[in-house]
Structures are given as C-alpha cells and as structure tokens.
Write an enzyme that holds these catalytic residues in place. Sequence first.
Site, PDB file in Angstrom:
ATOM      1  N   GLU A  87       0.810  -1.212   0.000  1.00 12.93           N
ATOM      2  CA  GLU A  87       0.000   0.000   0.000  1.00 12.93           C
ATOM      3  C   GLU A  87       0.841   1.258   0.000  1.00 12.93           C
ATOM      4  OE1 GLU A  87      -2.364   0.212   3.622  1.00 12.93           O
ATOM      5  OE2 GLU A  87      -1.083  -1.326   4.434  1.00 12.93           O
ATOM      6  N   CYS A 100       3.693   8.370   0.305  1.00  9.40           N
ATOM      7  CA  CYS A 100       4.255   7.470   1.307  1.00  9.40           C
ATOM      8  C   CYS A 100       4.333   6.096   0.656  1.00  9.40           C
ATOM      9  CB  CYS A 100       3.312   7.464   2.509  1.00  9.40           C
ATOM     10  SG  CYS A 100       3.696   6.214   3.724  1.00  9.40           S
ATOM     11  N   CYS A 107       6.514  -6.793   7.388  1.00  9.63           N
ATOM     12  CA  CYS A 107       7.623  -6.200   8.129  1.00  9.63           C
ATOM     13  C   CYS A 107       7.986  -7.142   9.261  1.00  9.63           C
ATOM     14  CB  CYS A 107       7.171  -4.854   8.715  1.00  9.63           C
ATOM     15  SG  CYS A 107       8.470  -3.962   9.592  1.00  9.63           S
ATOM     16  N   CYS A 111       6.348  -4.183  15.786  1.00 10.48           N
ATOM     17  CA  CYS A 111       6.020  -3.152  16.787  1.00 10.48           C
ATOM     18  C   CYS A 111       4.592  -3.378  17.294  1.00 10.48           C
ATOM     19  CB  CYS A 111       6.139  -1.766  16.169  1.00 10.48           C
ATOM     20  SG  CYS A 111       7.823  -1.400  15.607  1.00 10.48           S
ATOM     21  N   CYS A 114       1.550  -1.573  15.398  1.00 11.88           N
ATOM     22  CA  CYS A 114       1.570  -1.439  13.941  1.00 11.88           C
ATOM     23  C   CYS A 114       0.973  -2.662  13.253  1.00 11.88           C
ATOM     24  CB  CYS A 114       3.002  -1.230  13.467  1.00 11.88           C
ATOM     25  SG  CYS A 114       3.161  -1.036  11.686  1.00 11.88           S
ATOM     26  N   GLY A 160       6.931  -1.912   6.015  1.00 16.82           N
ATOM     27  CA  GLY A 160       8.316  -2.342   5.898  1.00 16.82           C
ATOM     28  C   GLY A 160       9.274  -1.449   6.641  1.00 16.82           C
ATOM     29  N   SER A 190      12.106   6.792   7.243  1.00 19.46           N
ATOM     30  CA  SER A 190      11.684   6.546   8.623  1.00 19.46           C
ATOM     31  C   SER A 190      12.153   5.168   9.060  1.00 19.46           C
ATOM     32  CB  SER A 190      10.154   6.624   8.684  1.00 19.46           C
ATOM     33  OG  SER A 190       9.702   6.425   9.997  1.00 19.46           O
ATOM     34  N   SER A 213      11.508   6.452  14.505  1.00 25.30           N
ATOM     35  CA  SER A 213      10.290   6.068  15.223  1.00 25.30           C
ATOM     36  C   SER A 213      10.706   5.728  16.647  1.00 25.30           C
ATOM     37  CB  SER A 213       9.655   4.853  14.542  1.00 25.30           C
ATOM     38  OG  SER A 213       9.240   5.219  13.253  1.00 25.30           O
ATOM     39  N   LEU A 214      10.665   6.722  17.502  1.00 26.96           N
ATOM     40  CA  LEU A 214      11.185   6.521  18.867  1.00 26.96           C
ATOM     41  C   LEU A 214      10.091   5.944  19.768  1.00 26.96           C
ATOM     42  CD1 LEU A 214      13.731   6.909  20.623  1.00 26.96           C
ATOM     43  CD2 LEU A 214      12.763   9.107  21.335  1.00 26.96           C
ATOM     44  N   CYS A 332      -0.122   2.496   8.532  1.00 29.12           N
ATOM     45  CA  CYS A 332       0.658   1.386   7.972  1.00 29.12           C
ATOM     46  C   CYS A 332      -0.031   0.049   8.014  1.00 29.12           C
ATOM     47  CB  CYS A 332       1.904   1.179   8.808  1.00 29.12           C
ATOM     48  SG  CYS A 332       3.104   2.370   8.534  1.00 29.12           S
TER      49      CYS A 332
HETATM   50  N1  SAH Z   1       9.511   0.798   9.710  1.00 28.44           N
HETATM   51  C1  SAH Z   1       9.665   2.207   9.593  1.00 28.44           C
HETATM   52  C2  SAH Z   1       8.727   2.843   8.579  1.00 28.44           C
HETATM   53  C3  SAH Z   1       7.321   2.386   8.520  1.00 28.44           C
HETATM   54  S1  SAH Z   1       6.264   2.828   9.846  1.00 28.44           S
HETATM   55  C4  SAH Z   1       9.517   2.858  10.955  1.00 28.44           C
HETATM   56  O1  SAH Z   1       9.303   2.163  11.913  1.00 28.44           O
HETATM   57  O2  SAH Z   1       9.693   4.057  11.047  1.00 28.44           O
HETATM   58  C5  SAH Z   1       5.956   4.542   9.643  1.00 28.44           C
HETATM   59  C6  SAH Z   1       5.509   5.245  10.909  1.00 28.44           C
HETATM   60  O3  SAH Z   1       4.132   4.890  11.236  1.00 28.44           O
HETATM   61  C7  SAH Z   1       6.341   4.870  12.112  1.00 28.44           C
HETATM   62  O4  SAH Z   1       6.647   5.989  12.881  1.00 28.44           O
HETATM   63  C8  SAH Z   1       5.396   3.933  12.833  1.00 28.44           C
HETATM   64  O5  SAH Z   1       5.782   3.797  14.158  1.00 28.44           O
HETATM   65  C9  SAH Z   1       4.052   4.591  12.605  1.00 28.44           C
HETATM   66  N2  SAH Z   1       2.899   3.742  12.890  1.00 28.44           N
HETATM   67  C10 SAH Z   1       2.791   2.412  12.771  1.00 28.44           C
HETATM   68  N3  SAH Z   1       1.578   1.972  13.167  1.00 28.44           N
HETATM   69  C11 SAH Z   1       0.876   3.066  13.544  1.00 28.44           C
HETATM   70  C12 SAH Z   1      -0.442   3.251  14.049  1.00 28.44           C
HETATM   71  N4  SAH Z   1      -1.260   2.251  14.278  1.00 28.44           N
HETATM   72  N5  SAH Z   1      -0.822   4.522  14.332  1.00 28.44           N
HETATM   73  C13 SAH Z   1       0.026   5.565  14.114  1.00 28.44           C
HETATM   74  N6  SAH Z   1       1.265   5.437  13.631  1.00 28.44           N
HETATM   75  C14 SAH Z   1       1.707   4.197  13.358  1.00 28.44           C
END
Ligand code: SAH
Length: 346
Positions: A87, A100, A107, A111, A114, A160, A190, A213-214, A332
Amino acid sequence: MRPLLMDMTRDELGALLEGLPKYRLDQLYSFVIQGSEYNDMTSLPKSLLSTLSEEYDATGVSILEVRTAPDGTEKYLFTLRDGNIIEGVLMTYKYGRTICVSTQVGCRMNCAFCASGIDGRVRDLTAGEILGQITEVNRRHGGGVKDKRFITNVVLMGSGEPLDNYDNVVKFLGLVRDGIGISLRNISLSTSGLVPNIYRLADEIGGVTLTISLHAPLDEIRDKIMPVNKAYPILDLIKATKYYAQKTGRRVIFEYVMLKGVNDTRECAIALAGLLKGLPAHVNLINLNYVEEKKLLPCSKKQTYEFMALLEKLGVSVTVRRSLGSEVAGACGQLRRSVLRGETDE
Ligand code: SAH
C-alpha cells in the site's frame, strides 16, 4: 521473478543497448523512468523490445484500488507480479504532494501498535518496485519527470523497515533523484532504529531526512512496544542519530505515537527532553490509528496537547502531526490487512 527494467540505472540500461546509438538509450530510459510498458514504447524498434522482453519485465507494480478520503488523501493498493499486495498513500499539502511508499511486503520489526508486522515480513521490494509506486501515482495524475513531475516529496513510511532492505532502498534513492528529479532533501526515511545502517546511510548517502520512530524515551517501555530496542537500545540509537545529524547537517525528526497509559506520562516527557538535549531535533506527536488486532489505545486530544505543552516548556521543538486519511485506513498496513481479511467492501 524476472528482473525489471525499472530496477536499473541509466548506465545499467545502457549496457543492455551496446552498439546502438545513444538516442536509443535516451528513449528507453525516458520510457522506463515514467513507468511505461513495452507496448507503450512505440518509438523503439520492435526487435529491441522483443529481445528485452525475453529477459526483463518493464514494470512491477500496478494499481489495484484507490480510495479517496474527504480531505483528498488517496490510499492506494498496488499489486506486485507475484500477487503480493502493498500500500501507499498520497497526501496533498499546501507546499506539494507527498507520497508514502512501502519498502517491504509486511515487516519483521513487530512493533506493538503497527498492523504491518502482524504477519511478519513476506519479502523485500526491489528498487524498481519501490519506484513503481511513485510512477503509477504520477501517471494516474498525468505527471511525468523533472519539471513535469506530479509528486514533490517522498516518505519511506509505508509498510516495511527501509533499513532492513538497505541496498534496494539506497538504489531506489538514486533512481528517484536522478530519474524523477526529486532531490534527496525532499525524501524522508523513517526507521525503527537499525543502528548500524543509520551509520551506513550517513556515510554512504546523507541528504535524506532521517526520521526515527522513537515512541518511548526509556528502554523498559521501548523494549515492550518495539522489539528492535532489545538489539539497539535507546542510547545507541541517539548516538547514531547524533552522528547522522552532524555528518549531514540535517535536523532529525522523532516520531512519537501517543499510547494511552504507556508513554504519555510526565516522566516520559522529561526523559524525552533529556535525550534530545543538544541534538537538532523535532518531535512529531502522532495520534494512534487504532489497529483491531492490537490492544493499545490512543490518547485523548487533551492528553496529547498537554504532553506537547510540557515538552515545549522543556525546550523541545514539537508539533502534533495532522492526521490525514484516517477514513481510508491511512495507517501502515491497515488497508492491506483489511483486504487480506476479505473486508474490502466495508
Ligand atoms: N519501519 C519504519 C517505517 C514504517 S512505519 C519505521 O518504523 O519508522 C511509519 C511510521 O508509522 C512509524 O513511525 C510507525 O511507528 C508509525 N505507525 C505504525 N503503526 C501506527 C499506528 N497504528 N498509528 C500511528 N502510527 C503508526
């Protein structure tokens, strides 16, 4: 799968046309970088096209479905040649149009908030498959390359982990810069924090805006919501980020998804401000897009703005990210999952 013409740089395409006049390469490159199929390449000799098509596919991505939100955000589902679905999202801002893109099918970072990681990583995308998402959206809107391009900015924030597909992502960055004409300054990468590849990116490429993505400033919290933290804990990540900022002269963006009762305390705000001291950084607070399969809950607007005010008081540059396209499952992996579950008509 067969390699793609779109996976190749201009020089690599040139090597396929040895012995032919240079204008043939100009023609081929111009077709390829705009996402043309063989039967669109009418000005090239049929014999050349048939030789090329014996070994290579022209493009690897096609649009399966587009959903448009009331705010104009477009959510795309793309099909790959092996039937996998990825997507992408097109967002329109005052200053331009940002796409994006996804860098992997699924992935493996897993997390806690996500949707992309729920089924793990299926496979990496090739450089041309990442690029193909841009050319497809560009074409749909009648755009081309260089001054005719429709898309002005790119964020690698779809499904990813870009730094888990390092070589293809780096090749993609070169293709999009040289071919489409989007400068690295207008591209954000990111990452969940694959520390060794942050150093590599700083040394080998630079230029792109690094987004971390902290999501938590303390290891005991981040360990729970982002398994990658066990391999690369927060202080190592901050050190790599400092290196990136110094080496590139660029400010680093930190993403922080507000998770109710998890990372929204006063203690977290203070720890976050402490971590970022001396780093040219900006914090984006993000509203959690609720993911059905996950148990985490979003914070209220009030909580988020209080957290922001506290950070500001502590000297942190911070904004709450405008959330675009939530009506079309902007987060995502959410739309892809709803399709995999067979809910496309909902
Ligand atoms: N893997 C990379 C890029 C993809 S995720 C990363 O971790 O940065 C892109 C961003 O979307 C990241 O900051 C991720 O933490 C955030 N994200 C993922 N799931 C989400 C959700 N349910 N709500 C809001 N942001 C989310």
